[in-house]
Design a protein around this motif. Structure first.
Motif: not given
Length: 378
Positions: A38-63
């Motif tokens: 699963v490409p990181i771009a596909r995951i990132a493009g599907a993510l919503p706005v996070l109202t709880g304030g969590s920061r989103v990052t990715f690990e090298p394999g796309g985790q």
């Protein structure tokens, strides 16, 4: 006092509050064909706005990693729960799902991120375990304030490690209940072995961490040409010879970020030895760790129960709760945690989930990995 000792001392200078910070890693799968990358771009493009304030990052394999801001236990869990639920639903609409284990055994390890740090890390760490660690593992990191007695919490986080590894082992592979821990254990031990070895209240956390920093192999040096991996086995104490200049504070601080012991001090405690859990189970893991390290009454009971198994890291990863000694220790620890959580402000529903987890897994001697193994063999 040397620069390394000063830096090590500062790593234990945290606030005296009892906040909790959580970093959740999730493997992400295609819902219809989980063996597809699963490409990181596909995951990132599907993510919503996070109202709880969590920061989103990715690990090298796309985790996917969600890092929640620190807060008191009930607030931290509630906010991160809201963000995880929002992510799970958004990804489902995009044909994706969050994984619920700590090791990807369906897909080959493929690195998606190509930053210089990861290029140097890939060159330094031996295949295949280095690539697997970077691209196919997922964990829960629990960050805790040091409180008024940093040494006590430092020792608790270490001594309880094997019990908690066994209790939350959730990545069965090749005979191991925690295949993720097995992968980490096969990496460079100078940067993955535990720092603390004694838990009698008389240890020297600052001195132990300073020695660990100096003795750990130097992964890379920074220069005008960028990051250069160091492949000759040199330790950080050899920095001047390797780099042609004495190390600065920034070099030492960066070196510390390339070390991955089970517990790491950074002005707070990073508990790093826990397998990723499913979206419904991670709050149990977080709550138990928080209670046993920060609540003095629960910690006293847990430390007494954990001492006989406090150095059995490999057994915990391989056997999980199938080992009688680890199961007995885990049983006492979970009872202490459940009793402590109301004192820490936990909601009754969270306490009930901890008790339910203990009934299903701890008292039966079945780590979460055991359920997965049955699914695989069915």
């Amino acid at each position: 006092m040397t620069d390394v000792q000063r830096y090590a001392r500062d790593c234990f200078r945290g606030v005296t509050s009892d906040r909790l910070g959580v970093e959740l890693e999730f493997l992400v799968f295609d819902a219809d064909n989980p063996v597809l990358p699963v490409p990181i771009a596909r995951i990132a493009g599907a993510l919503p706005v996070l109202t709880g304030g969590s920061r989103v990052t990715f690990e090298p394999g796309g985790q996917l990693e969600l890092s929640a801001p620190p807060d008191v236990l009930p607030v931290a869990v509630a906010r991160l729960t809201a963000d995880v639920d929002a992510v799970r639903l958004a990804l489902a609409r995009a044909g994706l799902r969050l994984g619920g284990r700590g090791l990807d055994t369906l897909r080959p390890a493929v690195r998606q991120l190509r930053e210089p740090r990861y290029e140097a890390m890939a060159a330094f760490l031996e295949r295949p375990h280095g690539l697997t660690m970077m691209c196919s593992t997922a964990s829960i990191q629990v960050n805790l304030d040091f409180g008024a007695d940093p040494r006590a919490r430092w020792e608790r986080a270490h001594a309880l490690g094997p019990v908690l590894v066994a209790a939350f082992a959730n990545s069965p592979f090749d005979g191991w209940a925690s295949g993720r821990q097995a992968v980490w254990g096969r990496l460079d031990p100078s940067r993955t072995a535990p720092v603390a070895r004694d838990f009698d209240g008389r240890g020297d956390p600052v001195g132990d961490w300073a020695r660990y920093l100096l003795d750990a192999r130097l992964m890379l040096v920074r220069g005008s040409g960028g990051l250069r991996p160091v492949l000759d086995g040199s330790a950080f104490r050899d920095f001047a010879r390797v780099a042609g200049r004495p190390p600065g504070e920034a070099d030492l601080a960066y070196h510390a970020t390339t070390l991955f012991p089970p517990v790491r001090p950074r002005g707070w405690l990073e508990v790093r030895y826990l397998d990723a859990q499913g979206a419904a189970e991670w709050p149990v893991c977080v709550a138990v760790v928080h209670a046993l390290v920060t609540d003095d009454r629960a910690a006293a009971i847990a430390m007494e129960a954990a001492r006989p198994v406090a150095h059995r890291w490999a057994d915990a990863a391989r056997l999980g709760l199938a080992d009688p000694g680890l199961r007995r220790s885990a049983s006492a620890c979970f009872r202490a945690a459940a009793e402590a959580l109301p004192r820490l402000g936990a909601e009754p529903a969270l306490v009930a989930r901890v008790r339910a987890f203990a009934s299903r897994h701890i008292e039966s001697g079945r780590s979460p990995a055991a359920d997965q193994m049955e699914e695989i063999l069915a």
